[in-house]
Design a protein around this motif. Sequence first.
Motif, PDB file in Angstrom:
ATOM      1  N   VAL A   8       0.853  -1.189   0.000  1.00  0.00           N
ATOM      2  CA  VAL A   8       0.000   0.000   0.000  1.00  0.00           C
ATOM      3  C   VAL A   8       0.890   1.241   0.000  1.00  0.00           C
ATOM      4  O   VAL A   8       1.658   1.458   0.929  1.00  0.00           O
ATOM      5  N   ASN A   9       0.801   2.019  -1.081  1.00  0.00           N
ATOM      6  CA  ASN A   9       1.534   3.288  -1.159  1.00  0.00           C
ATOM      7  C   ASN A   9       0.785   4.393  -0.429  1.00  0.00           C
ATOM      8  O   ASN A   9       1.371   5.145   0.337  1.00  0.00           O
TER       9      ASN A   9
ATOM     10  N   GLY B 100      12.175  -6.593   6.332  1.00  0.00           N
ATOM     11  CA  GLY B 100      10.723  -6.520   6.451  1.00  0.00           C
ATOM     12  C   GLY B 100      10.258  -6.634   7.887  1.00  0.00           C
ATOM     13  O   GLY B 100       9.357  -5.911   8.326  1.00  0.00           O
ATOM     14  N   VAL B 101      10.877  -7.534   8.645  1.00  0.00           N
ATOM     15  CA  VAL B 101      10.516  -7.710  10.052  1.00  0.00           C
ATOM     16  C   VAL B 101      10.887  -6.454  10.845  1.00  0.00           C
ATOM     17  O   VAL B 101      10.106  -5.979  11.673  1.00  0.00           O
ATOM     18  N   ILE B 102      12.056  -5.883  10.572  1.00  0.00           N
ATOM     19  CA  ILE B 102      12.477  -4.653  11.257  1.00  0.00           C
ATOM     20  C   ILE B 102      11.504  -3.515  10.946  1.00  0.00           C
ATOM     21  O   ILE B 102      11.065  -2.793  11.840  1.00  0.00           O
TER      22      ILE B 102
ATOM     23  N   LEU C 128      -6.183  -0.006   6.670  1.00  0.00           N
ATOM     24  CA  LEU C 128      -4.974  -0.727   6.284  1.00  0.00           C
ATOM     25  C   LEU C 128      -3.774   0.204   6.416  1.00  0.00           C
ATOM     26  O   LEU C 128      -3.898   1.416   6.245  1.00  0.00           O
ATOM     27  N   GLN C 129      -2.622  -0.366   6.687  1.00  0.00           N
ATOM     28  CA  GLN C 129      -1.414   0.412   6.931  1.00  0.00           C
ATOM     29  C   GLN C 129      -0.640   0.657   5.640  1.00  0.00           C
ATOM     30  O   GLN C 129      -0.424  -0.285   4.867  1.00  0.00           O
ATOM     31  N   GLU C 130      -0.211   1.893   5.450  1.00  0.00           N
ATOM     32  CA  GLU C 130       0.672   2.198   4.326  1.00  0.00           C
ATOM     33  C   GLU C 130       2.006   1.495   4.539  1.00  0.00           C
ATOM     34  O   GLU C 130       2.423   1.265   5.675  1.00  0.00           O
ATOM     35  N   GLU C 131       2.647   1.131   3.450  1.00  0.00           N
ATOM     36  CA  GLU C 131       3.939   0.421   3.436  1.00  0.00           C
ATOM     37  C   GLU C 131       3.836  -1.027   3.892  1.00  0.00           C
ATOM     38  O   GLU C 131       4.854  -1.687   4.069  1.00  0.00           O
TER      39      GLU C 131
ATOM     40  N   LEU D 227      -7.313   2.604  -2.354  1.00  0.00           N
ATOM     41  CA  LEU D 227      -5.883   2.546  -2.086  1.00  0.00           C
ATOM     42  C   LEU D 227      -5.096   2.657  -3.378  1.00  0.00           C
ATOM     43  O   LEU D 227      -5.581   2.259  -4.431  1.00  0.00           O
ATOM     44  N   LYS D 228      -3.877   3.144  -3.301  1.00  0.00           N
ATOM     45  CA  LYS D 228      -2.902   3.014  -4.377  1.00  0.00           C
ATOM     46  C   LYS D 228      -1.929   1.942  -3.913  1.00  0.00           C
ATOM     47  O   LYS D 228      -1.342   2.049  -2.833  1.00  0.00           O
ATOM     48  N   VAL D 229      -1.773   0.895  -4.718  1.00  0.00           N
ATOM     49  CA  VAL D 229      -0.961  -0.257  -4.341  1.00  0.00           C
ATOM     50  C   VAL D 229       0.128  -0.475  -5.387  1.00  0.00           C
ATOM     51  O   VAL D 229      -0.158  -0.526  -6.591  1.00  0.00           O
ATOM     52  N   LYS D 230       1.360  -0.620  -4.914  1.00  0.00           N
ATOM     53  CA  LYS D 230       2.483  -0.963  -5.797  1.00  0.00           C
ATOM     54  C   LYS D 230       2.443  -2.480  -5.990  1.00  0.00           C
ATOM     55  O   LYS D 230       2.640  -3.247  -5.053  1.00  0.00           O
ATOM     56  N   VAL D 231       2.201  -2.910  -7.216  1.00  0.00           N
ATOM     57  CA  VAL D 231       1.987  -4.322  -7.528  1.00  0.00           C
ATOM     58  C   VAL D 231       3.311  -5.091  -7.535  1.00  0.00           C
ATOM     59  O   VAL D 231       4.272  -4.675  -8.187  1.00  0.00           O
ATOM     60  N   THR D 232       3.328  -6.213  -6.800  1.00  0.00           N
ATOM     61  CA  THR D 232       4.496  -7.095  -6.824  1.00  0.00           C
ATOM     62  C   THR D 232       4.191  -8.418  -7.515  1.00  0.00           C
ATOM     63  O   THR D 232       5.090  -9.065  -8.042  1.00  0.00           O
ATOM     64  N   GLU D 233       2.904  -8.788  -7.531  1.00  0.00           N
ATOM     65  CA  GLU D 233       2.498 -10.040  -8.173  1.00  0.00           C
ATOM     66  C   GLU D 233       0.998  -9.985  -8.422  1.00  0.00           C
ATOM     67  O   GLU D 233       0.251  -9.415  -7.627  1.00  0.00           O
TER      68      GLU D 233
END
Length: 118
Positions: free
Chosen positions: A20-21, A97-99, A60-63, A35-41
């Motif tokens: 989510v951008n 990602g976890v950090i 929903l949370q951005e990033e 939402l604006k979403v950067k598509v990965t798949e």
Amino acid sequence: MQQHPDQLKMEEEPFLKGTVNTVIYHNDANLYTVLKVKVTETSEAIEDKVVSVTGYFPALQEEETYTFYGKTVTHPKFGLQFQAEHFKKEIPTTKEGVIQYLSSDLFEGIGKKPLKRL
């Protein structure tokens, strides 16, 4: 190991996975969200790298990364959109990602420096 029937159904559904951008619009009363979403798949024939996703979601949370299940539609005014019926939040699997997840606003008081020592 057999898969649960619901899992099989979700794997056959059209999907869009991405980060989510921006939350463009969110109605707290009925949860309608754009939402604006950067598509990965995706399973759809979407060539855009960033797509509008619409649906009824809690905040929903951005990033954060989510997989949305639904269909591609063309809105007469706003163009290509992915109309989601349901979604799932993706759990981060990389150290970075976890950090990022644990140092987000969801967990007050946890900063990136202590997490990098893990």
